[in-house]
Design a protein around this motif. Structure first.
Motif, PDB file in Angstrom:
ATOM      1  N   HIS A   1     -26.098  15.685 -33.118  1.00  0.00           N
ATOM      2  CA  HIS A   1     -24.804  14.998 -33.295  1.00  0.00           C
ATOM      3  C   HIS A   1     -23.651  15.800 -32.680  1.00  0.00           C
ATOM      4  O   HIS A   1     -22.611  15.268 -32.356  1.00  0.00           O
TER       5      HIS A   1
ATOM      6  N   CYS B   1     -35.795  13.548 -38.535  1.00  0.00           N
ATOM      7  CA  CYS B   1     -34.500  13.016 -38.996  1.00  0.00           C
ATOM      8  C   CYS B   1     -34.325  11.548 -38.603  1.00  0.00           C
ATOM      9  O   CYS B   1     -33.762  10.758 -39.356  1.00  0.00           O
ATOM     10  N   CYS B   2     -34.786  11.185 -37.427  1.00  0.00           N
ATOM     11  CA  CYS B   2     -34.583   9.821 -36.915  1.00  0.00           C
ATOM     12  C   CYS B   2     -35.655   8.838 -37.366  1.00  0.00           C
ATOM     13  O   CYS B   2     -35.518   7.631 -37.140  1.00  0.00           O
TER      14      CYS B   2
ATOM     15  N   GLN C   1     -25.121   4.028 -40.710  1.00  0.00           N
ATOM     16  CA  GLN C   1     -25.819   5.293 -40.975  1.00  0.00           C
ATOM     17  C   GLN C   1     -26.099   6.055 -39.681  1.00  0.00           C
ATOM     18  O   GLN C   1     -25.974   7.280 -39.640  1.00  0.00           O
ATOM     19  N   VAL C   2     -26.471   5.322 -38.649  1.00  0.00           N
ATOM     20  CA  VAL C   2     -26.796   5.989 -37.373  1.00  0.00           C
ATOM     21  C   VAL C   2     -25.528   6.562 -36.734  1.00  0.00           C
ATOM     22  O   VAL C   2     -25.499   7.725 -36.310  1.00  0.00           O
TER      23      VAL C   2
ATOM     24  N   VAL D   1     -33.216   9.600 -46.306  1.00  0.00           N
ATOM     25  CA  VAL D   1     -32.028   8.763 -46.175  1.00  0.00           C
ATOM     26  C   VAL D   1     -32.373   7.392 -46.758  1.00  0.00           C
ATOM     27  O   VAL D   1     -33.347   6.770 -46.354  1.00  0.00           O
TER      28      VAL D   1
ATOM     29  N   THR E   1     -24.074   7.526 -30.375  1.00  0.00           N
ATOM     30  CA  THR E   1     -25.446   7.207 -30.782  1.00  0.00           C
ATOM     31  C   THR E   1     -25.909   5.973 -30.002  1.00  0.00           C
ATOM     32  O   THR E   1     -25.091   5.156 -29.566  1.00  0.00           O
TER      33      THR E   1
ATOM     34  N   ALA F   1     -27.505  14.564 -39.359  1.00  0.00           N
ATOM     35  CA  ALA F   1     -28.683  15.207 -39.958  1.00  0.00           C
ATOM     36  C   ALA F   1     -29.288  16.313 -39.087  1.00  0.00           C
ATOM     37  O   ALA F   1     -29.886  17.240 -39.611  1.00  0.00           O
TER      38      ALA F   1
ATOM     39  N   CYS G   1     -24.417   9.656 -38.508  1.00  0.00           N
ATOM     40  CA  CYS G   1     -25.469  10.640 -38.832  1.00  0.00           C
ATOM     41  C   CYS G   1     -25.149  12.026 -38.275  1.00  0.00           C
ATOM     42  O   CYS G   1     -24.777  12.177 -37.105  1.00  0.00           O
TER      43      CYS G   1
END
Ligand code: URA
Length: 266
Positions: free
Chosen positions: A102, A182-183, A92-93, A80, A108, A98, A96
């Motif tokens: 989610h 991912c994070c 973006q968070v 990313v 988030t 990814a 997200c």
């Protein structure tokens, strides 16, 4: 008998012979006997055709035209790319998708506190309370964390608090490796933006992830380590201390080390 006569006559050069008593006026003179030469064998020059000797040819290899399938080169997951700014990071968070988390999150949870703090506390992941409120460490373990910080003269608002995961794992299960991967970018950008002088990793999950080790938190705690050249101290997670209050004495030693380190580097 006649043949013998003819033979002798021929030898004497007489070609024809007739008995005298049989010659009359009417009697035609016998034509000389023509003895045909024996047939000569016909010698014909044979037409010699060029002999074609077949030269054995090696068998031609069977060249099968390969069916060229389009080559699929699997692409590694694209990192990313985020311009390191709080606005783009937040965007973006929040958007997200990814990993699977989610699908089950309420919202988030990026982080909270002083964006210019010397100290950054990094926990594991949002729990049920954090998922509802959108802020890290707001439940029972958050209250204990506040008290621990207060014990070394630190207010919650003066430091920055975040987690390695920005979404709650369902049922508060442990984060899985793909989720942590991912994070990772989000956390690294947060660290880049805050530029903390000291990181405190609370709990085994955060410590293992940041230090890339499986060594137990009991062995990692109580010493000065580093994450990407930033000093790091690992300590017990407040939720563990709530279950095992006897370990608070070790946590207190860690807090004193945190205080001492901050005094040194600030
Ligand atoms: N536990 C964590 O590690 N982080 C939180 O935000 C809440 C509980």
């Amino acid at each position: 008998m006649i043949a013998t006569h003819i033979y002798y006559l021929k030898a004497m050069g007489i070609d024809s012979w007739v008995r005298r008593d049989l010659i009359t006026q009417e009697t035609p003179i016998t034509e000389p006997v023509h003895i045909p030469p024996p047939p000569q064998p016909v010698v014909t020059t044979p037409i010699i055709e060029p002999v074609r000797i077949p030269i054995p040819q090696p068998p031609l290899p069977v060249v099968e035209t390969p069916i060229i399938e389009p080559v699929h080169i699997p692409q590694p997951p694209q990192p990313v790319v985020i311009t390191p700014s709080w606005e783009s990071l937040q965007h973006q968070v929040v958007t997200c998708t990814a990993c699977e988390l989610h699908k089950t999150r309420i919202q988030t949870v990026l982080g909270v506190g002083n964006q210019n703090a010397d100290l950054m506390v990094i926990g594991e992941a949002p729990g049920a309370d954090e998922d509802v409120q959108g802020e890290p460490f707001v439940g029972r373990s958050g209250k204990l964390l506040n008290a621990m910080l207060y014990a070394i003269d630190l207010k919650r608002e003066s430091i920055y608090i975040a987690n390695v995961l920005k979404c709650r794992p369902p049922g508060n299960r442990n984060p899985q490796l793909p989720e942590l991967v991912c994070c990772q970018t989000f956390l690294d950008i947060q660290i880049q933006l805050i530029k903390p002088k000291l990181i405190v990793a609370v709990g085994g999950i955060a410590a293992h992830h940041l230090l890339a080790t499986n060594t137990g938190i009991g062995k990692l705690r109580g010493q000065l380590l580093a994450y990407k050249n930033i000093p790091l101290i690992a300590t017990y997670h407040p939720s563990f201390l709530l279950r095992r209050p006897s370990e608070k004495r070790h946590a207190w030693l860690d807090l004193q080390l945190i205080r001492h380190t901050l005094n040194e580097i600030s």
